[in-house]
Design a protein around this motif. Sequence first.
Motif, PDB file in Angstrom:
ATOM      1  N   SER A 246       2.704  19.622  -1.146  1.00  6.16           N
ATOM      2  CA  SER A 246       1.569  20.452  -0.767  1.00  6.16           C
ATOM      3  C   SER A 246       0.669  19.669   0.193  1.00  6.16           C
ATOM      4  O   SER A 246       0.386  18.489  -0.010  1.00  6.16           O
ATOM      5  N   VAL A 247       0.269  20.340   1.245  1.00 10.85           N
ATOM      6  CA  VAL A 247      -0.436  19.677   2.340  1.00 10.85           C
ATOM      7  C   VAL A 247      -1.908  20.093   2.391  1.00 10.85           C
ATOM      8  O   VAL A 247      -2.229  21.271   2.441  1.00 10.85           O
ATOM      9  N   LYS A 248      -2.787  19.085   2.347  1.00  8.81           N
ATOM     10  CA  LYS A 248      -4.217  19.335   2.549  1.00  8.81           C
ATOM     11  C   LYS A 248      -4.600  18.693   3.885  1.00  8.81           C
ATOM     12  O   LYS A 248      -3.868  17.838   4.400  1.00  8.81           O
ATOM     13  N   SER A 249      -5.740  19.114   4.421  1.00 11.00           N
ATOM     14  CA  SER A 249      -6.177  18.501   5.672  1.00 11.00           C
ATOM     15  C   SER A 249      -7.650  18.134   5.552  1.00 11.00           C
ATOM     16  O   SER A 249      -8.288  18.426   4.539  1.00 11.00           O
ATOM     17  N   LEU A 250      -8.206  17.563   6.600  1.00 12.57           N
ATOM     18  CA  LEU A 250      -9.624  17.200   6.571  1.00 12.57           C
ATOM     19  C   LEU A 250     -10.496  18.452   6.535  1.00 12.57           C
ATOM     20  O   LEU A 250     -11.683  18.375   6.267  1.00 12.57           O
TER      21      LEU A 250
ATOM     22  N   MET B 223       6.476  21.849   7.849  1.00 12.64           N
ATOM     23  CA  MET B 223       7.550  20.891   7.623  1.00 12.64           C
ATOM     24  C   MET B 223       7.515  20.342   6.184  1.00 12.64           C
ATOM     25  O   MET B 223       8.509  20.416   5.468  1.00 12.64           O
ATOM     26  N   PHE B 224       6.356  19.855   5.736  1.00  9.82           N
ATOM     27  CA  PHE B 224       6.289  19.212   4.422  1.00  9.82           C
ATOM     28  C   PHE B 224       6.465  20.211   3.275  1.00  9.82           C
ATOM     29  O   PHE B 224       7.049  19.876   2.253  1.00  9.82           O
ATOM     30  N   SER B 225       5.968  21.446   3.450  1.00 12.80           N
ATOM     31  CA  SER B 225       6.035  22.386   2.316  1.00 12.80           C
ATOM     32  C   SER B 225       7.481  22.747   2.005  1.00 12.80           C
ATOM     33  O   SER B 225       7.814  23.050   0.859  1.00 12.80           O
ATOM     34  N   SER B 226       8.367  22.664   2.998  1.00 13.28           N
ATOM     35  CA  SER B 226       9.770  22.962   2.696  1.00 13.28           C
ATOM     36  C   SER B 226      10.404  21.842   1.850  1.00 13.28           C
ATOM     37  O   SER B 226      11.529  21.975   1.388  1.00 13.28           O
ATOM     38  N   TYR B 227       9.672  20.740   1.648  1.00 14.43           N
ATOM     39  CA  TYR B 227      10.141  19.672   0.753  1.00 14.43           C
ATOM     40  C   TYR B 227       9.327  19.653  -0.542  1.00 14.43           C
ATOM     41  O   TYR B 227       9.307  18.671  -1.274  1.00 14.43           O
ATOM     42  N   GLY B 228       8.618  20.747  -0.809  1.00 17.68           N
ATOM     43  CA  GLY B 228       7.835  20.869  -2.036  1.00 17.68           C
ATOM     44  C   GLY B 228       6.585  19.993  -2.044  1.00 17.68           C
ATOM     45  O   GLY B 228       6.026  19.705  -3.104  1.00 17.68           O
TER      46      GLY B 228
ATOM     47  N   LEU C 103      -2.166  14.364   2.571  1.00 16.63           N
ATOM     48  CA  LEU C 103      -3.279  14.793   3.417  1.00 16.63           C
ATOM     49  C   LEU C 103      -2.920  14.581   4.887  1.00 16.63           C
ATOM     50  O   LEU C 103      -2.443  13.515   5.263  1.00 16.63           O
ATOM     51  N   VAL C 104      -3.153  15.586   5.706  1.00 17.23           N
ATOM     52  CA  VAL C 104      -2.983  15.435   7.148  1.00 17.23           C
ATOM     53  C   VAL C 104      -4.349  15.085   7.722  1.00 17.23           C
ATOM     54  O   VAL C 104      -5.299  15.874   7.591  1.00 17.23           O
ATOM     55  N   ALA C 105      -4.456  13.898   8.322  1.00 23.30           N
ATOM     56  CA  ALA C 105      -5.756  13.401   8.777  1.00 23.30           C
ATOM     57  C   ALA C 105      -6.165  14.024  10.103  1.00 23.30           C
ATOM     58  O   ALA C 105      -6.227  13.363  11.137  1.00 23.30           O
ATOM     59  N   THR C 106      -6.427  15.321  10.093  1.00 21.13           N
ATOM     60  CA  THR C 106      -6.884  16.019  11.294  1.00 21.13           C
ATOM     61  C   THR C 106      -7.645  17.272  10.895  1.00 21.13           C
ATOM     62  O   THR C 106      -7.480  17.784   9.787  1.00 21.13           O
ATOM     63  N   LYS C 107      -8.480  17.748  11.820  1.00 22.21           N
ATOM     64  CA  LYS C 107      -9.150  19.036  11.617  1.00 22.21           C
ATOM     65  C   LYS C 107      -8.583  20.065  12.584  1.00 22.21           C
ATOM     66  O   LYS C 107      -9.087  21.174  12.687  1.00 22.21           O
TER      67      LYS C 107
ATOM     68  N   ALA D 152      -6.608   4.090   6.880  1.00 23.91           N
ATOM     69  CA  ALA D 152      -8.034   4.183   6.526  1.00 23.91           C
ATOM     70  C   ALA D 152      -8.277   5.380   5.607  1.00 23.91           C
ATOM     71  O   ALA D 152      -8.976   5.267   4.600  1.00 23.91           O
ATOM     72  N   MET D 153      -7.685   6.506   5.922  1.00 25.06           N
ATOM     73  CA  MET D 153      -7.873   7.711   5.091  1.00 25.06           C
ATOM     74  C   MET D 153      -7.197   7.537   3.736  1.00 25.06           C
ATOM     75  O   MET D 153      -7.695   7.995   2.716  1.00 25.06           O
ATOM     76  N   MET D 154      -6.027   6.901   3.740  1.00 20.73           N
ATOM     77  CA  MET D 154      -5.290   6.679   2.489  1.00 20.73           C
ATOM     78  C   MET D 154      -6.149   5.824   1.534  1.00 20.73           C
ATOM     79  O   MET D 154      -6.252   6.129   0.347  1.00 20.73           O
ATOM     80  N   LYS D 155      -6.791   4.774   2.095  1.00 14.67           N
ATOM     81  CA  LYS D 155      -7.626   3.907   1.253  1.00 14.67           C
ATOM     82  C   LYS D 155      -8.842   4.668   0.736  1.00 14.67           C
ATOM     83  O   LYS D 155      -9.245   4.519  -0.402  1.00 14.67           O
ATOM     84  N   GLU D 156      -9.420   5.503   1.581  1.00 16.16           N
ATOM     85  CA  GLU D 156     -10.622   6.281   1.201  1.00 16.16           C
ATOM     86  C   GLU D 156     -10.306   7.287   0.096  1.00 16.16           C
ATOM     87  O   GLU D 156     -11.068   7.477  -0.833  1.00 16.16           O
ATOM     88  N   LEU D 157      -9.152   7.948   0.185  1.00 16.57           N
ATOM     89  CA  LEU D 157      -8.878   9.070  -0.720  1.00 16.57           C
ATOM     90  C   LEU D 157      -7.794   8.779  -1.766  1.00 16.57           C
ATOM     91  O   LEU D 157      -7.525   9.632  -2.615  1.00 16.57           O
ATOM     92  N   SER D 158      -7.166   7.611  -1.686  1.00 12.20           N
ATOM     93  CA  SER D 158      -6.080   7.240  -2.615  1.00 12.20           C
ATOM     94  C   SER D 158      -5.000   8.311  -2.687  1.00 12.20           C
ATOM     95  O   SER D 158      -4.529   8.684  -3.769  1.00 12.20           O
ATOM     96  N   LEU D 159      -4.647   8.827  -1.531  1.00 16.02           N
ATOM     97  CA  LEU D 159      -3.601   9.866  -1.417  1.00 16.02           C
ATOM     98  C   LEU D 159      -2.645   9.459  -0.307  1.00 16.02           C
ATOM     99  O   LEU D 159      -3.061   8.769   0.630  1.00 16.02           O
ATOM    100  N   PRO D 160      -1.389   9.905  -0.340  1.00 16.69           N
ATOM    101  CA  PRO D 160      -0.553   9.715   0.843  1.00 16.69           C
ATOM    102  C   PRO D 160      -1.177  10.471   2.026  1.00 16.69           C
ATOM    103  O   PRO D 160      -1.669  11.584   1.843  1.00 16.69           O
ATOM    104  N   VAL D 161      -1.174   9.836   3.198  1.00 11.94           N
ATOM    105  CA  VAL D 161      -1.816  10.454   4.366  1.00 11.94           C
ATOM    106  C   VAL D 161      -0.882  10.394   5.568  1.00 11.94           C
ATOM    107  O   VAL D 161      -0.239   9.373   5.820  1.00 11.94           O
ATOM    108  N   VAL D 162      -0.806  11.493   6.319  1.00  9.94           N
ATOM    109  CA  VAL D 162      -0.085  11.468   7.583  1.00  9.94           C
ATOM    110  C   VAL D 162      -1.106  11.647   8.704  1.00  9.94           C
ATOM    111  O   VAL D 162      -2.025  12.460   8.598  1.00  9.94           O
ATOM    112  N   ALA D 163      -0.984  10.800   9.750  1.00  8.48           N
ATOM    113  CA  ALA D 163      -1.900  10.900  10.893  1.00  8.48           C
ATOM    114  C   ALA D 163      -1.098  10.785  12.173  1.00  8.48           C
ATOM    115  O   ALA D 163      -0.032  10.162  12.184  1.00  8.48           O
ATOM    116  N   ASP D 164      -1.598  11.391  13.240  1.00  9.72           N
ATOM    117  CA  ASP D 164      -0.893  11.247  14.510  1.00  9.72           C
ATOM    118  C   ASP D 164      -1.843  10.780  15.599  1.00  9.72           C
ATOM    119  O   ASP D 164      -3.054  10.903  15.478  1.00  9.72           O
TER     120      ASP D 164
END
Length: 197
Positions: A27-31, A20-25, A5-9, A57-69
Amino acid sequence: MKELLVATKNQGKVKEFREMFSSYGISVKSLLDFDSSIDIEETGETFEENAAIKAEAMMKELSLPVVADDSGLEVDALNGQPGVYSARYAGIEKDDEKNMQKLLKELEGTDGPERTARFVCAVAVARPGKETFIERGTCEGKIAEAPKGTQGFGYDPLFIPEGSTRTMAEHTSEEKNTISHRHHAIKKIEQWLKTQS
Ligand code: IMP
């Protein structure tokens, strides 16, 4: 890692991360795909701390790997300000125009060679049960005397990247995506990703 999950809207950021991530197979979701109302306070004193706070914080909420900037502008003549306060430099309403006017005022009387600055972006990847990975990318440049250009957002109309005579807002998004702080941080994350199984 199969999904992240990318922690942004912010559509632009989502697109850059997804490419970037999809070229490594991965799948990217966002807020934009989640109805999460979690409100994360950016209480850190550095870009790295804030990126990690958001990702964890997002990783704990959703139990998913999360990338944030977390990103912003550091101006040398102002001892690195506005820094982590870039979005709310002129007030909590996060007004780009007011932020730029405040910056120009603070730099009144500061000569061209003394107007050096950089955009900074820290990217954090938080995964359940693993240590958070953080990288930083920068884009060096200087602050113009007046805003110019209509592309981009934030301080782009005032920021002249090193090696250019145009402001960032006079660069196309394709051009910006090859020189930006975010691009450099994402490239470092990509190098790290190659080492992960
Ligand atoms: P955020 O990390 O997306 O919350 O960005 C913080 C603030 O830094 C933004 O509101 C902008 O004021 C500034 N900023 C970050 N990245 C850029 C950029 O690429 N161009 C212009 N301003 C930026």
